[in-house]
Design an enzyme around this catalytic site. Structure first.
Site, PDB file in Angstrom:
ATOM      1  N   SER A 184       0.838  -1.199   0.000  1.00  0.00           N
ATOM      2  CA  SER A 184       0.000   0.000   0.000  1.00  0.00           C
ATOM      3  C   SER A 184       0.868   1.242   0.000  1.00  0.00           C
ATOM      4  CB  SER A 184      -0.848  -0.035   1.273  1.00  0.00           C
ATOM      5  OG  SER A 184      -1.454   1.209   1.505  1.00  0.00           O
ATOM      6  N   TYR A 209      -1.907  -0.907  10.981  1.00  0.00           N
ATOM      7  CA  TYR A 209      -2.140  -1.483   9.642  1.00  0.00           C
ATOM      8  C   TYR A 209      -0.915  -1.249   8.753  1.00  0.00           C
ATOM      9  CZ  TYR A 209      -3.652  -1.667   4.774  1.00  0.00           C
ATOM     10  OH  TYR A 209      -3.712  -1.925   3.421  1.00  0.00           O
ATOM     11  N   LYS A 262       1.971  -3.876   6.839  1.00  0.00           N
ATOM     12  CA  LYS A 262       2.372  -3.889   5.428  1.00  0.00           C
ATOM     13  C   LYS A 262       3.894  -3.744   5.302  1.00  0.00           C
ATOM     14  CE  LYS A 262      -1.586  -4.435   3.460  1.00  0.00           C
ATOM     15  NZ  LYS A 262      -1.908  -5.706   2.817  1.00  0.00           N
TER      16      LYS A 262
HETATM   17  P1  NAD Z   1     -11.113  -6.882   1.102  1.00  0.00           P
HETATM   18  O1  NAD Z   1     -11.355  -6.872   2.573  1.00  0.00           O
HETATM   19  O2  NAD Z   1     -12.281  -6.635   0.207  1.00  0.00           O
HETATM   20  O3  NAD Z   1     -10.444  -8.270   0.686  1.00  0.00           O
HETATM   21  C1  NAD Z   1      -9.646  -9.026   1.560  1.00  0.00           C
HETATM   22  C2  NAD Z   1     -10.182 -10.440   1.562  1.00  0.00           C
HETATM   23  O4  NAD Z   1      -9.371 -11.239   2.420  1.00  0.00           O
HETATM   24  C3  NAD Z   1     -11.622 -10.536   2.079  1.00  0.00           C
HETATM   25  O5  NAD Z   1     -12.396 -11.275   1.160  1.00  0.00           O
HETATM   26  C4  NAD Z   1     -11.492 -11.269   3.416  1.00  0.00           C
HETATM   27  O6  NAD Z   1     -12.620 -12.090   3.678  1.00  0.00           O
HETATM   28  C5  NAD Z   1     -10.213 -12.070   3.212  1.00  0.00           C
HETATM   29  N1  NAD Z   1      -9.462 -12.359   4.439  1.00  0.00           N
HETATM   30  C6  NAD Z   1      -9.134 -11.500   5.432  1.00  0.00           C
HETATM   31  N2  NAD Z   1      -8.409 -12.130   6.378  1.00  0.00           N
HETATM   32  C7  NAD Z   1      -8.257 -13.411   5.949  1.00  0.00           C
HETATM   33  C8  NAD Z   1      -7.615 -14.561   6.484  1.00  0.00           C
HETATM   34  N3  NAD Z   1      -6.983 -14.512   7.671  1.00  0.00           N
HETATM   35  N4  NAD Z   1      -7.670 -15.725   5.796  1.00  0.00           N
HETATM   36  C9  NAD Z   1      -8.336 -15.789   4.606  1.00  0.00           C
HETATM   37  N5  NAD Z   1      -8.967 -14.735   4.064  1.00  0.00           N
HETATM   38  C10 NAD Z   1      -8.931 -13.570   4.725  1.00  0.00           C
HETATM   39  O7  NAD Z   1      -9.945  -5.838   0.803  1.00  0.00           O
HETATM   40  P2  NAD Z   1      -9.404  -5.265  -0.572  1.00  0.00           P
HETATM   41  O8  NAD Z   1      -9.755  -3.833  -0.640  1.00  0.00           O
HETATM   42  O9  NAD Z   1      -9.754  -6.155  -1.690  1.00  0.00           O
HETATM   43  O10 NAD Z   1      -7.843  -5.336  -0.276  1.00  0.00           O
HETATM   44  C11 NAD Z   1      -7.052  -6.439  -0.674  1.00  0.00           C
HETATM   45  C12 NAD Z   1      -5.633  -6.231  -0.201  1.00  0.00           C
HETATM   46  O11 NAD Z   1      -5.151  -5.010  -0.734  1.00  0.00           O
HETATM   47  C13 NAD Z   1      -5.479  -6.132   1.313  1.00  0.00           C
HETATM   48  O12 NAD Z   1      -4.295  -6.789   1.671  1.00  0.00           O
HETATM   49  C14 NAD Z   1      -5.350  -4.640   1.547  1.00  0.00           C
HETATM   50  O13 NAD Z   1      -4.606  -4.358   2.704  1.00  0.00           O
HETATM   51  C15 NAD Z   1      -4.616  -4.194   0.303  1.00  0.00           C
HETATM   52  N6  NAD Z   1      -4.854  -2.794  -0.024  1.00  0.00           N
HETATM   53  C16 NAD Z   1      -6.132  -2.333  -0.170  1.00  0.00           C
HETATM   54  C17 NAD Z   1      -6.350  -0.995  -0.459  1.00  0.00           C
HETATM   55  C18 NAD Z   1      -7.744  -0.441  -0.568  1.00  0.00           C
HETATM   56  O14 NAD Z   1      -7.922   0.774  -0.438  1.00  0.00           O
HETATM   57  N7  NAD Z   1      -8.765  -1.241  -0.831  1.00  0.00           N
HETATM   58  C19 NAD Z   1      -5.254  -0.126  -0.638  1.00  0.00           C
HETATM   59  C20 NAD Z   1      -3.962  -0.638  -0.509  1.00  0.00           C
HETATM   60  C21 NAD Z   1      -3.774  -1.985  -0.200  1.00  0.00           C
HETATM   61  C1  WQD Z   2      -9.427   9.757   0.850  1.00  0.00           C
HETATM   62  C2  WQD Z   2      -9.621  11.251   1.108  1.00  0.00           C
HETATM   63  C3  WQD Z   2      -9.920  11.795   3.421  1.00  0.00           C
HETATM   64  C4  WQD Z   2     -13.738   9.685   3.877  1.00  0.00           C
HETATM   65  C5  WQD Z   2      -6.750   4.801   2.978  1.00  0.00           C
HETATM   66  C6  WQD Z   2      -5.643   4.115   3.726  1.00  0.00           C
HETATM   67  C7  WQD Z   2      -4.584   3.658   2.777  1.00  0.00           C
HETATM   68  C8  WQD Z   2      -5.173   2.802   1.661  1.00  0.00           C
HETATM   69  C9  WQD Z   2      -6.321   3.485   0.991  1.00  0.00           C
HETATM   70  C10 WQD Z   2      -5.070   0.503   2.321  1.00  0.00           C
HETATM   71  C11 WQD Z   2      -8.859  11.773   2.326  1.00  0.00           C
HETATM   72  C12 WQD Z   2     -11.172  12.106   2.639  1.00  0.00           C
HETATM   73  C13 WQD Z   2     -12.571  10.225   3.379  1.00  0.00           C
HETATM   74  C14 WQD Z   2     -14.800  10.568   4.254  1.00  0.00           C
HETATM   75  C15 WQD Z   2     -13.434  12.439   3.572  1.00  0.00           C
HETATM   76  N1  WQD Z   2      -5.706   1.573   2.151  1.00  0.00           N
HETATM   77  N2  WQD Z   2     -12.420  11.563   3.219  1.00  0.00           N
HETATM   78  N3  WQD Z   2     -14.593  11.922   4.081  1.00  0.00           N
HETATM   79  O1  WQD Z   2      -7.035   7.844   3.727  1.00  0.00           O
HETATM   80  O2  WQD Z   2      -6.156   8.178   1.375  1.00  0.00           O
HETATM   81  O3  WQD Z   2      -6.209   5.934   2.319  1.00  0.00           O
HETATM   82  O4  WQD Z   2      -7.283   3.910   1.981  1.00  0.00           O
HETATM   83  O5  WQD Z   2      -3.884   0.293   2.212  1.00  0.00           O
HETATM   84  O6  WQD Z   2      -3.677   2.939   3.518  1.00  0.00           O
HETATM   85  O7  WQD Z   2      -5.105   5.036   4.654  1.00  0.00           O
HETATM   86  O8  WQD Z   2      -8.325   6.974   1.708  1.00  0.00           O
HETATM   87  O9  WQD Z   2     -10.669   6.953   1.012  1.00  0.00           O
HETATM   88  O10 WQD Z   2     -10.127   7.041   3.480  1.00  0.00           O
HETATM   89  O11 WQD Z   2      -9.692   9.040   2.059  1.00  0.00           O
HETATM   90  O12 WQD Z   2     -13.315  13.653   3.446  1.00  0.00           O
HETATM   91  O13 WQD Z   2     -15.873  10.157   4.746  1.00  0.00           O
HETATM   92  O14 WQD Z   2     -11.008  11.473   1.398  1.00  0.00           O
HETATM   93  O15 WQD Z   2      -9.677  12.775   4.397  1.00  0.00           O
HETATM   94  O16 WQD Z   2      -8.437  13.072   2.020  1.00  0.00           O
HETATM   95  P1  WQD Z   2      -6.890   7.351   2.354  1.00  0.00           P
HETATM   96  P2  WQD Z   2      -9.769   7.426   2.095  1.00  0.00           P
END
Ligand code: NAD
Ligand code: WQD
Length: 338
Positions: free
Chosen positions: A125, A149, A153
């Site tokens: 991330s 979190y 990562k």
């Molecule tokens: P998500 O929660 O939709 O998907 C994660 C999946 O993993 C879910 O289906 C959940 O049921 C499963 N899971 C969780 N713990 C588990 C375990 N112990 N064993 C088996 N399955 C398990 O999330 P996502 O948005 O699809 O994110 C996927 C990956 O990408 C995550 O690792 C997340 O940290 C990373 N990521 C997401 C974002 C984002 O904003 N969505 C941003 C950066 C990184």
């Molecule tokens: C985006 C912008 C908020 C909600 C997070 C994690 C990051 C990654 C992606 C996993 C910001 C603003 C948000 C709301 C708002 N995830 N906001 N009102 O914070 O950039 O990133 O998700 O790895 O690690 O930190 O994403 O979508 O929460 O926010 O004003 O109700 O929207 O302040 O500027 P963020 P976000």
């Protein structure tokens, strides 16, 4: 036909990646404990692709279950999405995050090593850049974490790097996602957060569909173009495509590689709201509130390394992301429970 094991494959990003893997004729084996996703995803994936992936409801911390799955399938690579991802929650239940994310990845890698599968693509991330000193962010920027979190990562990145150092047969790609949004253009799969969404886009679409009264914009006094936070939003379909490119890269890879996945363009919260209203013709009432603790002012990627080495770049625009997010939300007001 190669078999790819996808942990977290019924989740938001995982399901979109599974669709593209099936469309590219990979065999797909999903391991997901369904803690944050629904089995209904599988039928939707089949509706889109005409193929049903193999599914195991199992936890990545369950060594025996994983061992059985690796014994049953000849897995050539793993795409590892499974884990917990809510930044705020991670400060309330840190041990749960360390266990599921770090211990889970540890068990997964141990089972992979024993089975002789040493190729992995990992979901990292942009959070690993902490509060960056400048933008755009390249992969060379210093890393840090500001919450549990993010620390999971970062620790997993170090763990995989140590693993590769100890045994160069491991082929590892770390993908650092910026802000994934949007949904499959079919409107059949998308983001389905449980409870109150933490992230901006699902909150916006839930306001537009009438599930919430208004959006709170967390601060308009940042030093950004209009005072609201600026992020690099990327279409989940583009993001999923990068996983296919990374999987192909694993075959000819030497060394561990890290790539930023973003569009390279930053949009403010107000720009998101205004663009959403324009492309959907829906209203998003909002009020400006206090800054959210831990938020940074702006963050966007330099994604040129992924372009150079993976031949990948984001193709879809903000309008596409918002139209597709709305098609999913309006067609499935209660997500997969609709
Ligand atoms: P998500 O929660 O939709 O998907 C994660 C999946 O993993 C879910 O289906 C959940 O049921 C499963 N899971 C969780 N713990 C588990 C375990 N112990 N064993 C088996 N399955 C398990 O999330 P996502 O948005 O699809 O994110 C996927 C990956 O990408 C995550 O690792 C997340 O940290 C990373 N990521 C997401 C974002 C984002 O904003 N969505 C941003 C950066 C990184
Ligand atoms: C985006 C912008 C908020 C909600 C997070 C994690 C990051 C990654 C992606 C996993 C910001 C603003 C948000 C709301 C708002 N995830 N906001 N009102 O914070 O950039 O990133 O998700 O790895 O690690 O930190 O994403 O979508 O929460 O926010 O004003 O109700 O929207 O302040 O500027 P963020 P976000």
């Amino acid at each position: 036909m190669e078999t790819i094991l996808v942990t977290g494959g019924t989740g938001y990003i995982g399901s979109h990646t599974v669709v593209q893997l099936l469309e590219s004729n990979y065999n797909v084996v999903i391991v997901d404990n369904l803690s944050n996703s629904s089995k209904a995803v599988l039928q939707r994936v089949e509706q889109i692709t005409g193929k049903m992936p193999t599914f195991y409801q199992a936890d990545i911390r369950d060594e025996q279950a994983l061992t059985d799955i690796f014994n049953k399938h000849k897995v050539s690579a793993v795409i590892h999405f499974a884990g917990l991802k809510a930044v705020g929650e991670s400060s309330q239940i840190p041990l749960e995050y360390y266990e599921q994310n770090i211990y889970g990845t540890l068990v997964l890698c141990q089972v992979m090593a024993k089975s002789g599968c040493k190729r992995i693509v990992f979901s990292s991330s942009a959070t690993v850049y902490g509060d960056p000193a400048s933008v755009p962010i390249t992969e060379q920027f210093p890393t840090s974490a500001t919450n549990p979190y993010g620390r999971t990562k970062l620790f997993i990145e170090h763990m995989l790097s140590d693993l590769h150092q100890s045994d160069p047969e491991w082929h590892i790609v770390l993908l650092r996602y910026f802000n994934p949004i949007g949904a499959h253009p079919s409107g059949l799969i998308g983001e389905d957060p449980k409870g109150i969404p933490n992230n901006l886009l699902p909150f916006v679409t839930q306001v537009a569909v009438g599930k919430r009264t208004h959006l709170s914009i967390f601060g308009n006094d940042y030093s950004t173009k209009d005072g609201t936070g600026v992020r690099d939003y990327i279409h989940v379909v583009d993001l999923a495509n990068a996983h296919l490119k990374a999987t192909e890269k694993l075959e000819r890879l030497t060394g561990l590689r890290k790539y930023n996945l973003g569009t390279g363009q930053g949009y403010s919260v107000l720009e998101i709201v205004m663009t959403f209203e324009r492309v959907t013709d829906e209203k998003v009432p909002y009020e400006v509130t206090e800054r959210r603790p831990g938020d940074i002012a702006e963050c966007w990627a330099d994604a040129s390394l992924a372009k150079a080495e993976l031949n990948w770049s984001a193709q879809l625009q903000l309008d596409d992301m918002l139209v597709d997010a709305w098609r999913w939300q309006s067609g499935n007001p209660d997500g997969y429970a609709s």
